[in-house]
Design a protein around this motif. Structure first.
Motif, PDB file in Angstrom:
ATOM      1  N   THR A 211       0.858  -1.184   0.000  1.00 53.32           N
ATOM      2  CA  THR A 211       0.000   0.000   0.000  1.00 53.32           C
ATOM      3  C   THR A 211       0.891   1.228   0.000  1.00 53.32           C
ATOM      4  O   THR A 211       1.717   1.415   0.907  1.00 53.32           O
ATOM      5  N   LEU A 212       0.746   2.058  -1.024  1.00 54.55           N
ATOM      6  CA  LEU A 212       1.626   3.213  -1.206  1.00 54.55           C
ATOM      7  C   LEU A 212       0.981   4.478  -0.637  1.00 54.55           C
ATOM      8  O   LEU A 212      -0.221   4.692  -0.791  1.00 54.55           O
ATOM      9  N   THR A 213       1.801   5.316  -0.007  1.00 53.79           N
ATOM     10  CA  THR A 213       1.305   6.549   0.598  1.00 53.79           C
ATOM     11  C   THR A 213       2.148   7.743   0.165  1.00 53.79           C
ATOM     12  O   THR A 213       3.282   7.579  -0.314  1.00 53.79           O
ATOM     13  N   ASP A 214       1.595   8.919   0.358  1.00 57.76           N
ATOM     14  CA  ASP A 214       2.297  10.155  -0.021  1.00 57.76           C
ATOM     15  C   ASP A 214       3.596  10.330   0.753  1.00 57.76           C
ATOM     16  O   ASP A 214       4.585  10.836   0.214  1.00 57.76           O
ATOM     17  N   ASP A 215       3.588   9.940   2.029  1.00 56.06           N
ATOM     18  CA  ASP A 215       4.785  10.136   2.844  1.00 56.06           C
ATOM     19  C   ASP A 215       5.714   8.927   2.815  1.00 56.06           C
ATOM     20  O   ASP A 215       6.776   8.948   3.442  1.00 56.06           O
ATOM     21  N   GLY A 216       5.321   7.877   2.077  1.00 54.70           N
ATOM     22  CA  GLY A 216       6.169   6.700   1.907  1.00 54.70           C
ATOM     23  C   GLY A 216       6.770   6.708   0.520  1.00 54.70           C
ATOM     24  O   GLY A 216       7.542   7.606   0.155  1.00 54.70           O
ATOM     25  N   TRP A 217       6.404   5.713  -0.280  1.00 57.11           N
ATOM     26  CA  TRP A 217       6.945   5.601  -1.638  1.00 57.11           C
ATOM     27  C   TRP A 217       6.685   6.847  -2.467  1.00 57.11           C
ATOM     28  O   TRP A 217       7.531   7.269  -3.266  1.00 57.11           O
ATOM     29  N   GLY A 218       5.530   7.453  -2.249  1.00 53.70           N
ATOM     30  CA  GLY A 218       5.177   8.637  -3.025  1.00 53.70           C
ATOM     31  C   GLY A 218       6.069   9.830  -2.790  1.00 53.70           C
ATOM     32  O   GLY A 218       6.066  10.781  -3.582  1.00 53.70           O
ATOM     33  N   SER A 219       6.858   9.799  -1.720  1.00 57.51           N
ATOM     34  CA  SER A 219       7.747  10.923  -1.408  1.00 57.51           C
ATOM     35  C   SER A 219       9.153  10.738  -1.970  1.00 57.51           C
ATOM     36  O   SER A 219       9.966  11.665  -1.935  1.00 57.51           O
ATOM     37  N   VAL A 220       9.447   9.535  -2.479  1.00 54.84           N
ATOM     38  CA  VAL A 220      10.803   9.215  -2.936  1.00 54.84           C
ATOM     39  C   VAL A 220      10.956   9.573  -4.411  1.00 54.84           C
ATOM     40  O   VAL A 220      10.095   9.249  -5.238  1.00 54.84           O
ATOM     41  N   ARG A 221      12.048  10.247  -4.727  1.00 56.23           N
ATOM     42  CA  ARG A 221      12.313  10.560  -6.127  1.00 56.23           C
ATOM     43  C   ARG A 221      12.487   9.269  -6.921  1.00 56.23           C
ATOM     44  O   ARG A 221      13.136   8.329  -6.463  1.00 56.23           O
ATOM     45  N   ARG A 222      11.907   9.221  -8.122  1.00 59.08           N
ATOM     46  CA  ARG A 222      11.978   7.987  -8.899  1.00 59.08           C
ATOM     47  C   ARG A 222      12.271   8.287 -10.367  1.00 59.08           C
ATOM     48  O   ARG A 222      11.836   9.289 -10.926  1.00 59.08           O
ATOM     49  N   THR A 223      12.990   7.365 -10.952  1.00 67.55           N
ATOM     50  CA  THR A 223      13.302   7.409 -12.380  1.00 67.55           C
ATOM     51  C   THR A 223      12.991   6.040 -12.959  1.00 67.55           C
ATOM     52  O   THR A 223      13.284   5.007 -12.332  1.00 67.55           O
ATOM     53  N   TYR A 224      12.397   6.035 -14.132  1.00 66.35           N
ATOM     54  CA  TYR A 224      12.129   4.771 -14.827  1.00 66.35           C
ATOM     55  C   TYR A 224      12.921   4.758 -16.124  1.00 66.35           C
ATOM     56  O   TYR A 224      12.781   5.646 -16.957  1.00 66.35           O
ATOM     57  N   LEU A 225      13.758   3.735 -16.279  1.00 69.91           N
ATOM     58  CA  LEU A 225      14.527   3.537 -17.503  1.00 69.91           C
ATOM     59  C   LEU A 225      13.803   2.491 -18.336  1.00 69.91           C
ATOM     60  O   LEU A 225      13.764   1.308 -17.972  1.00 69.91           O
ATOM     61  N   THR A 226      13.187   2.929 -19.425  1.00 68.27           N
ATOM     62  CA  THR A 226      12.454   2.001 -20.275  1.00 68.27           C
ATOM     63  C   THR A 226      13.407   1.312 -21.246  1.00 68.27           C
ATOM     64  O   THR A 226      14.431   1.870 -21.640  1.00 68.27           O
ATOM     65  N   CYS A 227      13.045   0.098 -21.613  1.00 69.92           N
ATOM     66  CA  CYS A 227      13.784  -0.647 -22.633  1.00 69.92           C
ATOM     67  C   CYS A 227      12.819  -0.900 -23.793  1.00 69.92           C
ATOM     68  O   CYS A 227      11.869  -1.676 -23.659  1.00 69.92           O
TER      69      CYS A 227
END
Length: 281
Positions: A211-227
């Motif tokens: 379960t994702l939350t704003d102050d959990g995973w939602g707060s972490v900077r993320r980058t997606y490298l597509t192939c």
């Protein structure tokens, strides 16, 4: 945060920390600390089923033997990765690069301990939405033509694993394995990599949800490298991960970088991949 946090590389199913061995030297040469780790049920934590080394070859056992990693869950995998991150970072946040089925493990860790993850980088990885198991994406229309599903042996509900028949001498099967994972990799290198694979990926990692939350995973900077030439996690599935994440957390959109690569750019273009990852803080 500047690009000074240690990079932690996590492989996908059936692989091990060895698959990053061509990438890490490029990263370290550029002045960035980096280490690759084994995921639960893989590498030094792998436990191979009896059929894998048993003689004579028993195709019925390939389909039915319960996996020795059937008890490995998403919880177990996340706990292991968390302990590795704490040891490597000494309590400071690290940048984690997750490939393929390591994606849901990174997601769980970033949700539970966002303070330990400076940047979550998904390399053609499962990045499931809140409460959705990674396995659900393998049944979506966007995944209809993936080349991994036809390679899987037995019923995962019975064996507890997503199983590849790495003991077969069926040349056609091994060619399809190459095409699924290593389509743009030098065949000699791909053959060496295939020899290092372990047959069972714990199905529990793919069935767990977070379960994702704003102050959990939602707060972490993320980058997606597509192939863009990925035959294991199809581009349409990759796009779905990104769109779902951005819809759920619009104030923290995903940065996206496209690679003209198969599922394994760590082998086909390690220098280019390292050049993209190294500046990510």
């Amino acid at each position: 945060m500047s690009a000074t946090s240690t990079l932690v590389f996590v492989h996908g199913f059936w692989h091990g920390s060895w698959c990053w061995s061509e990438v890490v030297p490029h990263v370290v040469a550029a002045g960035r600390l980096a280490v690759a780790v084994d995921m639960a049920g893989h590498g030094l934590y792998a436990r191979r089923p009896q059929w894998f080394t048993e003689q004579p070859y028993n195709p019925e056992a390939v389909r039915t033997e319960v996996s020795p990693v059937a008890d490995v869950s998403l919880d177990h995998a996340a706990e292991l990765l968390t302990s590795q991150i704490k040891r490597i970072g000494g309590g400071e946040p690290v940048t984690v690069v997750a490939h393929s089925a390591a994606g849901p493990v990174l997601t769980r860790v970033a949700q539970r301990t966002p303070e330990l993850v400076a940047h979550a980088v998904y390399l053609s990885a499962y990045m499931p939405a809140s409460g959705v198991p990674a396995a659900a994406y393998t049944r979506m229309p966007e995944a209809a033509d993936d080349q991994v599903a036809p390679l899987l042996q037995g019923d995962p509900a019975e064996t507890g694993a997503l199983r590849l028949d790495l003991a077969t001498d069926d040349a056609a099967y091994r060619q399809r394995l190459y095409e699924a994972f290593y389509g743009d990799v030098d065949p000699i290198l791909a053959d060496a990599a295939t020899g290092l694979l372990t047959p069972d990926g714990p199905i529990g990692i793919m069935l767990g949800t977070t379960t994702l939350t704003d102050d959990g995973w939602g707060s972490v900077r993320r980058t997606y490298l597509t192939c863009t030439r990925d035959m294991a996690i199809r581009p349409g599935v990759q796009a779905k991960f990104i769109s779902e994440a951005d819809a759920a957390f619009p104030d923290n959109p995903t940065s996206v970088v496209a690679l003209d690569a198969s599922h394994s750019p760590f082998l086909s273009m390690p220098g280019e991949l390292a050049g993209i990852i190294t500046p990510l803080g």
